[in-house]
Design an enzyme around this catalytic site. Structure first.
Site, short mmCIF file in Angstrom:
data_model
loop_
_atom_site.label_atom_id
_atom_site.label_comp_id
_atom_site.label_asym_id
_atom_site.label_seq_id
_atom_site.Cartn_x
_atom_site.Cartn_y
_atom_site.Cartn_z
N LEU A 1 0.84 -1.20 0.00
CA LEU A 1 0.00 0.00 0.00
C LEU A 1 0.87 1.25 0.00
O LEU A 1 1.65 1.47 0.93
CB LEU A 1 -0.90 0.01 1.23
CG LEU A 1 -1.81 1.23 1.41
CD1 LEU A 1 -2.87 1.27 0.32
CD2 LEU A 1 -2.47 1.21 2.78
N HIS B 1 6.23 2.51 12.21
CA HIS B 1 6.79 3.74 11.69
C HIS B 1 5.73 4.84 11.78
O HIS B 1 4.53 4.58 11.64
CB HIS B 1 7.18 3.52 10.23
CG HIS B 1 8.08 4.56 9.65
ND1 HIS B 1 7.62 5.79 9.26
CD2 HIS B 1 9.41 4.54 9.36
CE1 HIS B 1 8.61 6.49 8.76
NE2 HIS B 1 9.72 5.76 8.82
#
Length: 338
Positions: A126, A230
């Site tokens: 993605l 992240h």
């Protein structure tokens, strides 16, 4: 209009640009022409293949801005991981060290190398270009995959997973990998990540410690990032959690990022999506829907305003939306409120 469709061979330059933009830690899109072209060819073959159960198919879609013809994002589904190449994770467990005589009781976390997700379907790859991170495009690019899964359940496993990108800095340095590199690999994170992305995984089995690792023996920096994502991945994680995905104690072997999972039928979009017949006309409602046709090779998805007639299993869409979906009056589509 923004549409989602299967990737084509002519999209190579766009996919290469996305691979460069995505940066370190995006293992599924290595900046390697041969591998990217193979990924496209495999996807094209997967979309045309007759399937009765999940196998080695890999479905890769692109988001296209039809006004400019520009590909602005990509999103994928792996039908069943680990059937050809071993699919590794660490599983977080616990070991208890106790002595009743001394009155000592210590619980220690461990990381054990495993292949527990072999055969699971994986949503992956993605990425959305920064200029199009608006108008719910990111949500659309993620959720449409569940409509595709709902419409073609025979192509996917009962367990669906997603590997979330772990913590690393702008130079590609991962605190978790730094510790492994120092003690076992002598190979930096970007190189290890790249080798995995191009299918060269033998070094994992050859060099990875065979026995569980005691977490408290890792550096403080490495311990702090285990099961963390992240900063740029936080929105994607929240979206998946809203769909019913949850952590089960599995983390990535390179950056320590979490893997989340859900049973296919319990995914919110799979469970709550409706299948309706198309009526083409004026749309009075302003509610936004993600709508996909029911095809495979000629799959199309859009997010548009539509008027749902739930009791009659009908949906009113504009002619523009029908053209984008490549459907006509009376055809069936699958949809979910966005």
């Amino acid at each position: 209009m923004i549409i989602i469709r299967p990737i084509q061979n002519s999209d190579y330059e766009s996919l290469h640009r996305i691979a460069v933009e995505s940066g370190h830690g995006f293992t599924s899109l290595p900046v390697n022409e041969e591998l990217l072209r193979k990924r496209i060819s495999r996807a094209e073959a997967s979309f045309t293949k007759e399937v009765t159960q999940p196998g080695d198919e890999g479905y890769l879609f692109v988001m296209e801005d039809t006004e400019t013809g520009t590909v602005v994002g990509t999103s994928g589904i792996e039908a069943a991981v680990g059937l050809d190449d071993a699919f590794y994770h660490y599983h977080l467990g616990k070991v208890v060290h106790s002595s009743r005589e001394l009155g000592i009781y210590n619980t220690v976390e461990t990381l054990a190398l495993c292949n527990d997700y072999t055969g699971a379907s994986e949503i992956c790859t993605l990425f959305l270009s920064e200029g199009h991170r608006k108008n719910n495009n990111g949500r659309f690019l993620s959720r449409f995959r569940f409509l595709f899964i709902a419409e073609h359940t025979e192509r996917f496993s009962e367990t669906v997973i997603a590997e979330m990108r772990g913590v690393s800095d702008e130079q590609g340095r991962s605190p978790f990998w730094d510790w492994l590199e120092e003690h076992f690999f002598s190979l930096d994170f970007p190189t290890a990540d790249y080798l995995t992305g191009i299918g060269k995984k033998e070094f994992i089995a050859e060099l990875m410690p065979k026995y569980p690792i005691y977490v408290n023996l890792l550096s403080d920096e490495a311990q702090k990032v285990i099961n963390k994502v992240h900063t740029k991945t936080v929105p994607a994680l929240r979206l998946l959690e809203a769909e019913g995905f949850a952590r089960r104690g599995y983390v990535d072997i390179f950056d320590g990022g979490p893997t989340v999972e859900a049973s296919r039928e319990s995914i919110k979009t799979v469970r709550d999506s409706n299948k309706c017949q198309v009526i083409i006309g004026d749309v009075s409602d302003t509610e936004n829907y993600i709508i996909c046709n029911t095809k495979v090779e000629q799959f199309r998805g859009v997010q548009v305003s539509a008027s749902l007639r739930a009791t009659a299993n009908q949906v009113v869409i504009s002619q523009e939306a029908a053209d984008a979906l490549q459907v006509g009056e009376g055809d069936w589509v699958r949809l979910i409120a966005n």
